[in-house]
Design an enzyme around this catalytic site. Structure first.
Site, PDB file in Angstrom:
ATOM      1  N   SER A 611       0.813  -1.213   0.000  1.00 28.03           N
ATOM      2  CA  SER A 611       0.000   0.000   0.000  1.00 28.03           C
ATOM      3  C   SER A 611       0.844   1.259   0.000  1.00 28.03           C
ATOM      4  O   SER A 611       0.338   2.347  -0.178  1.00 28.03           O
ATOM      5  CB  SER A 611      -0.962   0.017   1.178  1.00 28.03           C
ATOM      6  OG  SER A 611      -0.250   0.288   2.341  1.00 28.03           O
ATOM      7  N   LYS A 654      -6.704   5.522   7.237  1.00 28.45           N
ATOM      8  CA  LYS A 654      -5.510   6.237   6.786  1.00 28.45           C
ATOM      9  C   LYS A 654      -5.821   7.721   6.595  1.00 28.45           C
ATOM     10  O   LYS A 654      -5.024   8.583   6.974  1.00 28.45           O
ATOM     11  CB  LYS A 654      -5.007   5.636   5.473  1.00 28.45           C
ATOM     12  CG  LYS A 654      -4.377   4.255   5.667  1.00 28.45           C
ATOM     13  CD  LYS A 654      -4.041   3.654   4.332  1.00 28.45           C
ATOM     14  CE  LYS A 654      -3.396   2.296   4.467  1.00 28.45           C
ATOM     15  NZ  LYS A 654      -3.209   1.659   3.164  1.00 28.45           N
TER      16      LYS A 654
END
Ligand SMILES: Nc1ncnc2c1ncn2[C@@H]1O[C@H](COP(=O)(O)OP(=O)(O)OP(=O)(O)O)[C@@H](O)[C@H]1O
Length: 741
Positions: A611, A654
């Site tokens: 990621s 996030k």
């Protein structure tokens, strides 16, 4: 003493001698019940499992005229109950359970409670049966129902807290109770180390034990009377002849000792009931997760006094294992791979044979010398775990479950529909009822929890199925209200609970952000070459900002990627992915360069998967081209070799982490746009920029206009065709499995 023989003799010698004995000496009522309750020995029965299933035993017991009242009562009671037991065929109707309240169908779509007209969870009816309480997981539930009907094993793989053990327990409630058995272990007079095993219908075991105890008590009483008569005679004789009075007392003492010593033997004849299903209202459910071999397969205890009349007879030291206690029920084993291979092999034998002898598990214990006759263990096995558990499971055991049963993958989320939201409201009512002490939740509190379920799903239009965590939030919120003696749990309690029940990872992440402030590592508006604010997820639900720095240096030998620790592999992969693009737009020969990558303070949190690959790529390109990166921007996304930005997991957490850290913008993969469920408070704090291609990412993230523009233009020209194609590529990736976080 023929009475004694009737009760104590192990049953296998009974059938041939019984008629003669009966003629010679009629049995007492107690002895009769003992005999009627006991099953014929296996040698006469042929296959034990067949015999158990065909219901012969029940007849054998029911038609015994000599049975005393308590047994008749037992039979009547169980028949009445049986009328209430729903057959497995009825279970298809469990798919949707009426919540017992009116539904506003018109506004159901827009209502967070799916149109339920309730003021609090107190108005919602909770179904009685566990199988009806299961929310979502329709496929797993259908399989459980089918497997219960067909007596098949099931393997459930999925995330923790999604209902695997709940479904296994629900299955035990669906199995017929009338098949249940008690298991008794008898002393074997021919070989003390091979105790005999008998099975009887549930409830009879206790009666047999009582009868044996009563018999032993009577026998001891008789022996006592006999002993005192003999002692009295000896003492009397000694008194009458004074010369031998001392001898008389000694003789009386010896007689007393002999009687006392031998009386232990009569108690030892009482069988040991290792499985007692007398009070069992449903088929047994045994959770053998993490059980050691003895707890799973049965054991024979060590006897420190192995002689001199002090020893405990071997049949009394036999302990059942979960496989025996779950006979005719469900054996649930979570994280199957934690069982050692030998135990898994034995478990396999048990599944295959439907019976398993009990022996001492420790080789150094006296129990290891003992081995019982086979003990029935005809259970349905439910193995559970995550994907790792499946991979590390004994292949033969897995194939046995697969070959004779079903495998099912548990869902993590479910589509958000009005019907589902109604079920979530019922889930809260279920948890409140299960806990028994929590105040019911107001409508607004339920709404907040359903919003949280949406948020935790990480996918738009979905609700999380991680119910254990959600249940934890229900309990913390309820406890807050209970501590203040309030009648209801309110929305404010839920909000406070959310703050309080931060996971360890979340607490670490917050602490980390605080500490970064001390060291001035936080966000600025400046541009820095080769430095990018990456984002990662700690645990399941905590975002963290993780800056990445790249530095390019002339290579000493062949060019290489230099990164330290567990992130080395990921850094190498990211650089490899971006190198194809770099080759096309840049004159720099990467094989002549060493690329140093540093994940600043990565030790504080874990970064998995790929990621961070757009982060690494951006840092490398920035360092390579000497173009600064805007430090008020954070980013997450995976990168394909063609420059497509692919979806990743945990975007909501996030983004929140980036907002908390003070970033003004956050770049996410366009394919993840629909998964964003950030809390309202962050919406004002940060701008979300979805990107599909690395050229878009660089356009947003790089600073220093003329140089940047030319770079982005060059990139666009070489990744343009890829960008077209990426739309479908990204779509399919999001439809399947998002990249790991
Ligand atoms: N699908 C569900 N419907 C309703 N409640 C659920 C569901 N899944 C879990 N729960 C609630 O969460 C609790 C924990 O679930 P359960 O123990 O079955 O999870 P699990 O999948 O077996 O987890 P683990 O693998 O960690 O043991 C249950 O007791 C129940 O209260």
């Amino acid at each position: 003493m023929s009475n004694d023989t009737n009760v104590d003799d192990p049953p296998e010698d009974a059938p041939s001698t019984e008629p003669d004995e009966e003629q010679a000496q009629p049995r007492s009522q107690d002895q009769e019940s003992v005999r009627q309750g006991e099953r014929s020995p296996p040698e006469e029965d042929g296959d034990r499992r067949d015999d158990v299933d065909d219901g012969d035993q029940q007849e054998e017991i029911d038609d015994g005229d000599e049975f005393d009242d308590p047994i008749d009562e037992f039979d009547r009671e169980s028949t009445d109950e049986d009328d209430d037991i729903e057959t497995v065929e009825d279970l298809g109707s469990t798919v949707d359970v009426d919540p017992g309240v009116e539904i506003d169908e018109e506004n159901a779509e827009d209502d967070l409670l799916g149109g339920l007209k309730v003021d609090s969870t107190a108005d919602i009816e909770v179904p009685d049966r566990l199988v009806d309480q299961v929310i979502g997981q329709d496929e797993a539930r259908d399989i459980i129902i089918k497997a219960a009907k067909q007596r098949r094993h099931v393997m459930m793989i999925g995330s923790p807290g999604t209902g695997k053990s709940m479904l296994a327990k629900a299955m035990s409630q669906l199995l017929p109770k009338e098949d249940l058995q008690d298991v008794l272990v008898y002393h074997n007079p021919d070989d003390g180390n091979e105790p005999k095993v008998r099975t009887v219908p549930a409830g009879k075991g206790e009666q047999i034990i009582d009868a044996h105890k009563e018999e032993a008590r009577k026998r001891n009483q008789m022996r006592s009377i006999l002993m005192w008569v003999i002692i009295a005679i000896i003492i009397g004789y000694a008194i009458l002849s004074p010369a031998s009075i001392l001898l008389g007392i000694l003789a009386a003492g010896i007689v007393w000792l002999i009687f006392r010593y031998t009386s232990r033997g009569t108690d030892a004849m009482v069988p040991n009931m290792i499985v007692n299903n007398g009070d069992q209202r449903t088929a047994p459910f045994e959770d053998a997760t993490g059980a050691h071999a003895g707890a799973l397969l049965g054991d024979v205890r060590h006897d420190p006094f192995q002689s001199g009349g002090m020893e405990t007879p071997s049949h009394d030291r036999v302990e059942p294992g979960s496989i025996h206690q779950s006979n005719k029920g469900v054996l649930f084993v979570d994280e199957m791979n934690t069982l050692d291979i030998r135990t898994q092999q034995k478990l396999m034998t048990a599944i295959q044979e439907g019976e398993f002898a009990i022996t001492g598990q420790s080789e150094r214990s006296s129990g290891a010398m003992v081995q019982t006759e086979p003990v029935p263990c005809d259970f349905i096995m439910i193995a559970a775990g995550n994907l790792d558990a499946m991979e590390n499971m004994h292949p033969a055991l897995r194939s046995r479950i697969k070959g004779y049963g079903y495998e099912v993958y548990m869902e993590d989320t479910i589509e958000d529909t009005p019907e589902m939201r109604r079920k979530y409201a019922r889930f809260i009512a279920q948890e409140v009822e299960r806990d028994g002490r929590l105040p019911h939740f107001t409508r607004e509190a339920v709404e907040e929890l359903i919003l949280e379920a949406k948020r935790r799903a990480g996918r738009k239009e979905h609700l999380t199925l991680h119910f254990r965590n959600l249940g934890g939030l229900v309990r913390v919120a309820g406890d807050i209200a209970r501590a203040e003696d309030r009648e209801h749990t309110t929305r404010e309690d839920v909000l406070q609970a959310k703050r309080r029940s931060r996971s360890i990872e979340q607490q670490l992440a917050d602490d980390y952000i605080e500490r970064r402030k001390d060291y001035e590592l936080q966000v600025t508006d400046d541009g820095v070459e080769g430095r990018v604010n990456g984002l990662a997820v700690m645990g399941e639900d905590s975002g963290i900002m993780l800056p990445v720095m790249a530095e390019i240096a002339p290579a000493q030998g062949g060019g290489q990627v230099i990164a330290t620790g567990q992130l080395k592999e990921m850094a190498e992969e990211s650089v490899q992915n971006v190198s194809a693009i770099i080759k096309k737009f840049s004159d720099v020969d990467l094989s002549e360069k060493d690329i140093h990558i540093q994940f600043v303070q990565a030790g504080e949190g874990g970064v998995d998967g790929d990621s961070a690959s757009i982060t690494v790529a951006t840092a490398v390109i920035s360092a390579l081209e000497d173009i600064p990166v805007d430090q008020s921007i954070a980013m997450t996304g995976s990168l394909s070799v063609r420059g497509d930005v692919l979806p990743v997991g945990g975007v909501t957490h996030k983004i929140e982490a980036a907002a908390k850290a003070g970033c003004e913008k956050v770049i996410i993969p366009a394919a993840n746009e629909q998964d964003v469920m950030i809390e309202d408070e962050y919406k004002e704090m940060i701008e979300i920029i979805p990107c599909s291609n690395i050229s878009e990412v660089l356009d947003v993230a790089l600073m220093g206009e003329p140089k940047k523009d030319s770079l982005v233009d060059r990139l666009k020209s070489i990744t343009g065709s890829a960008f077209e194609g990426s739309q479908s590529g990204v779509g399919s990736a999001s439809g399947s499995n998002p990249s790991p976080q």
